[in-house]
Design an enzyme around this catalytic site. Structure first.
Site, PDB file in Angstrom:
ATOM      1  N   GLU A 140     -17.615  23.721 -35.120  1.00  0.00           N
ATOM      2  CA  GLU A 140     -18.859  23.662 -34.877  1.00  0.00           C
ATOM      3  C   GLU A 140     -19.108  22.197 -35.002  1.00  0.00           C
ATOM      4  O   GLU A 140     -19.013  21.445 -35.968  1.00  0.00           O
ATOM      5  CB  GLU A 140     -19.465  24.390 -35.248  1.00  0.00           C
ATOM      6  CG  GLU A 140     -20.610  25.605 -34.528  1.00  0.00           C
ATOM      7  CD  GLU A 140     -21.470  26.182 -35.285  1.00  0.00           C
ATOM      8  OE1 GLU A 140     -22.672  25.481 -34.909  1.00  0.00           O
ATOM      9  OE2 GLU A 140     -21.776  26.714 -36.180  1.00  0.00           O
ATOM     10  N   HIS A 167      -9.405  20.078 -27.591  1.00  0.00           N
ATOM     11  CA  HIS A 167      -9.397  22.152 -27.056  1.00  0.00           C
ATOM     12  C   HIS A 167      -9.513  21.834 -25.194  1.00  0.00           C
ATOM     13  O   HIS A 167      -9.532  22.574 -24.505  1.00  0.00           O
ATOM     14  CB  HIS A 167      -9.785  23.239 -26.932  1.00  0.00           C
ATOM     15  CG  HIS A 167      -9.705  24.046 -28.695  1.00  0.00           C
ATOM     16  ND1 HIS A 167      -9.421  23.051 -29.811  1.00  0.00           N
ATOM     17  CD2 HIS A 167      -8.648  25.047 -28.778  1.00  0.00           C
ATOM     18  CE1 HIS A 167      -9.172  23.973 -31.198  1.00  0.00           C
ATOM     19  NE2 HIS A 167      -8.547  25.027 -30.287  1.00  0.00           N
ATOM     20  N   ASN A 168     -10.150  20.425 -24.919  1.00  0.00           N
ATOM     21  CA  ASN A 168     -10.557  19.947 -23.650  1.00  0.00           C
ATOM     22  C   ASN A 168      -8.958  19.083 -22.956  1.00  0.00           C
ATOM     23  O   ASN A 168      -8.389  18.044 -23.526  1.00  0.00           O
ATOM     24  CB  ASN A 168     -11.138  18.651 -24.219  1.00  0.00           C
ATOM     25  CG  ASN A 168     -11.738  17.552 -22.536  1.00  0.00           C
ATOM     26  OD1 ASN A 168     -10.328  17.809 -21.383  1.00  0.00           O
ATOM     27  ND2 ASN A 168     -12.517  17.443 -22.566  1.00  0.00           N
ATOM     28  N   LYS A 208      -6.746   4.469 -15.171  1.00  0.00           N
ATOM     29  CA  LYS A 208      -8.291   4.861 -16.212  1.00  0.00           C
ATOM     30  C   LYS A 208      -7.922   4.094 -17.541  1.00  0.00           C
ATOM     31  O   LYS A 208      -8.852   3.844 -18.454  1.00  0.00           O
ATOM     32  CB  LYS A 208      -8.253   5.852 -16.366  1.00  0.00           C
ATOM     33  CG  LYS A 208      -9.374   7.186 -16.556  1.00  0.00           C
ATOM     34  CD  LYS A 208     -10.163   8.200 -16.933  1.00  0.00           C
ATOM     35  CE  LYS A 208     -11.184   8.440 -17.967  1.00  0.00           C
ATOM     36  NZ  LYS A 208     -11.334   9.629 -17.921  1.00  0.00           N
ATOM     37  N   PHE A 230     -11.632  14.310 -15.347  1.00  0.00           N
ATOM     38  CA  PHE A 230     -11.479  14.871 -15.931  1.00  0.00           C
ATOM     39  C   PHE A 230     -13.516  14.929 -16.159  1.00  0.00           C
ATOM     40  O   PHE A 230     -13.921  14.193 -15.595  1.00  0.00           O
ATOM     41  CB  PHE A 230     -10.812  15.860 -17.200  1.00  0.00           C
ATOM     42  CG  PHE A 230     -11.585  14.640 -18.400  1.00  0.00           C
ATOM     43  CD1 PHE A 230     -10.524  13.503 -18.814  1.00  0.00           C
ATOM     44  CD2 PHE A 230     -12.118  15.030 -19.177  1.00  0.00           C
ATOM     45  CE1 PHE A 230     -10.683  12.692 -19.990  1.00  0.00           C
ATOM     46  CE2 PHE A 230     -12.405  13.940 -20.675  1.00  0.00           C
ATOM     47  CZ  PHE A 230     -11.075  13.441 -21.363  1.00  0.00           C
ATOM     48  N   ASP A 270     -14.646  12.568 -30.228  1.00  0.00           N
ATOM     49  CA  ASP A 270     -15.568  12.376 -29.901  1.00  0.00           C
ATOM     50  C   ASP A 270     -16.097  12.271 -29.144  1.00  0.00           C
ATOM     51  O   ASP A 270     -16.197  10.165 -28.852  1.00  0.00           O
ATOM     52  CB  ASP A 270     -16.561  13.174 -31.122  1.00  0.00           C
ATOM     53  CG  ASP A 270     -17.888  14.097 -30.730  1.00  0.00           C
ATOM     54  OD1 ASP A 270     -17.413  15.596 -30.492  1.00  0.00           O
ATOM     55  OD2 ASP A 270     -18.844  13.841 -30.798  1.00  0.00           O
ATOM     56  N   SER A 271     -16.005  12.631 -28.023  1.00  0.00           N
ATOM     57  CA  SER A 271     -16.998  11.148 -26.750  1.00  0.00           C
ATOM     58  C   SER A 271     -18.556  12.093 -26.098  1.00  0.00           C
ATOM     59  O   SER A 271     -18.693  13.347 -25.992  1.00  0.00           O
ATOM     60  CB  SER A 271     -15.529  11.397 -26.026  1.00  0.00           C
ATOM     61  OG  SER A 271     -14.917  12.617 -25.181  1.00  0.00           O
TER      62      SER A 271
HETATM   63  P1  ITT Z   1     -12.940  19.395 -27.809  1.00  0.00           P
HETATM   64  O1  ITT Z   1     -13.748  18.592 -28.706  1.00  0.00           O
HETATM   65  O2  ITT Z   1     -12.044  20.421 -28.108  1.00  0.00           O
HETATM   66  O3  ITT Z   1     -11.512  17.617 -27.824  1.00  0.00           O
HETATM   67  P2  ITT Z   1     -14.974  18.995 -25.680  1.00  0.00           P
HETATM   68  O4  ITT Z   1     -14.519  18.652 -24.033  1.00  0.00           O
HETATM   69  O5  ITT Z   1     -15.530  19.767 -26.640  1.00  0.00           O
HETATM   70  O6  ITT Z   1     -13.596  19.171 -26.258  1.00  0.00           O
HETATM   71  P3  ITT Z   1     -16.512  16.481 -26.705  1.00  0.00           P
HETATM   72  O7  ITT Z   1     -17.973  17.732 -27.779  1.00  0.00           O
HETATM   73  O8  ITT Z   1     -16.680  15.006 -26.760  1.00  0.00           O
HETATM   74  O9  ITT Z   1     -14.946  17.182 -25.852  1.00  0.00           O
HETATM   75  O10 ITT Z   1     -17.490  16.668 -25.678  1.00  0.00           O
HETATM   76  C1  ITT Z   1     -17.291  15.540 -24.377  1.00  0.00           C
HETATM   77  C2  ITT Z   1     -17.693  15.804 -23.134  1.00  0.00           C
HETATM   78  O11 ITT Z   1     -17.937  14.386 -22.473  1.00  0.00           O
HETATM   79  C3  ITT Z   1     -16.326  15.990 -22.592  1.00  0.00           C
HETATM   80  O12 ITT Z   1     -16.445  17.883 -22.617  1.00  0.00           O
HETATM   81  C4  ITT Z   1     -16.497  15.671 -20.736  1.00  0.00           C
HETATM   82  O13 ITT Z   1     -17.170  16.109 -20.435  1.00  0.00           O
HETATM   83  C5  ITT Z   1     -16.776  13.797 -20.865  1.00  0.00           C
HETATM   84  N1  ITT Z   1     -15.901  12.815 -21.198  1.00  0.00           N
HETATM   85  C6  ITT Z   1     -15.569  12.558 -22.191  1.00  0.00           C
HETATM   86  N2  ITT Z   1     -14.599  11.309 -21.934  1.00  0.00           N
HETATM   87  C7  ITT Z   1     -14.811  12.222 -20.562  1.00  0.00           C
HETATM   88  C8  ITT Z   1     -13.674  10.420 -19.931  1.00  0.00           C
HETATM   89  O14 ITT Z   1     -13.401  10.340 -19.852  1.00  0.00           O
HETATM   90  N3  ITT Z   1     -14.233  11.083 -18.536  1.00  0.00           N
HETATM   91  C9  ITT Z   1     -15.584  12.515 -18.246  1.00  0.00           C
HETATM   92  N4  ITT Z   1     -15.625  12.924 -18.750  1.00  0.00           N
HETATM   93  C10 ITT Z   1     -15.788  12.864 -20.547  1.00  0.00           C
END
Ligand code: ITT
Length: 199
Positions: free
Chosen positions: A46, A15-16, A181, A158, A75-76
């Site tokens: 969750e 959802h990102n 990137k 982002f 997941d990142s």
């Molecule tokens: P989903 O679970 O719906 O995929 P989320 O934003 O909650 O979306 P995560 O739980 O994986 O995803 O959170 C990872 C966070 O790490 C994400 O919200 C970003 O703020 C950060 N992040 C991950 N990859 C990034 C990138 O390429 N550049 C900048 N920030 C990043």
């Protein structure tokens, strides 16, 4: 034999919005029709695991079950060396609700100052998971090393991109063109492994 991912419908279980753009850029040129959790209005499960792999699998599995199609998730997070790897799997929730990534970046900076950290190194980690509706699943991990800068710089990308300067560069991820990137990010590294194994 390793199962291959056949071009066709692929659910991006996220959802990102930033991830949706990046995942579409990676997979659509390969013949995938990428539909995101946002477009399909899928429920967000969750994230109860303590590893990127575990949480990526929860997201991909849930989306594959809900749609009957193969699902891809990411997941990142950002692991800051001087903070013992935090925020790590908690990277998204550090931004609070509703999410404010300026505040989250500021929180990282405040904590580095509070401990007088000289080491500003950090890495972005991405774990991509693919789950099929029949329960088969796989994960791939990618990382990119860099240093944190303050104040944030750049308008692209982002999340924490404006404070992350990848090793070998003097600009942040948010100052790089998306194609630059995408050629070197944690997600790109994981994607290359996925491509080698599944495509
Ligand atoms: P989903 O679970 O719906 O995929 P989320 O934003 O909650 O979306 P995560 O739980 O994986 O995803 O959170 C990872 C966070 O790490 C994400 O919200 C970003 O703020 C950060 N992040 C991950 N990859 C990034 C990138 O390429 N550049 C900048 N920030 C990043």
């Amino acid at each position: 034999m390793t199962r291959k991912l056949q071009p066709g419908k692929l659910i991006a279980a996220t959802h990102n919005k930033g991830k949706v753009v990046e995942l579409k850029d990676l997979f659509e040129p390969l013949g995938f029709q990428v539909l995101s959790g946002l477009e399909l209005d899928l429920d967000e499960p969750e994230e109860t695991e303590f590893t990127f792999e575990g949480n990526a699998l929860i997201k991909a599995r849930t989306a594959a079950q809900a749609t009957g199609a193969p699902a891809l998730s990411d997941d990142s997070g950002l692991e800051v060396t001087a903070l013992g790897g935090m925020p790590g799997v908690h990277t998204a929730i550090w931004a609070g609700e509703p999410r404010d990534f300026y505040k989250a970046m500021e929180k990282v900076e405040r904590e580095l100052i509070a401990i007088g950290a000289k080491d500003r190194s950090a890495r972005f980690v991405s774990c991509l998971a693919v789950a099929w509706p029949d329960g088969h699943e796989v994960t791939f991990r990618g990382e990119v090393q860099g240093n944190l800068t303050w104040p944030p710089r750049g308008e692209m990308g982002f999340g924490y991109d404006p404070v992350f300067v990848p090793f070998g560069f003097d600009v942040t991820f948010a100052e790089l063109e998306p194609a630059q990137k995408h050629a070197m990010s944690h997600r790109a590294v994981a994607f290359e492994k996925l491509k080698a194994a599944l495509l």
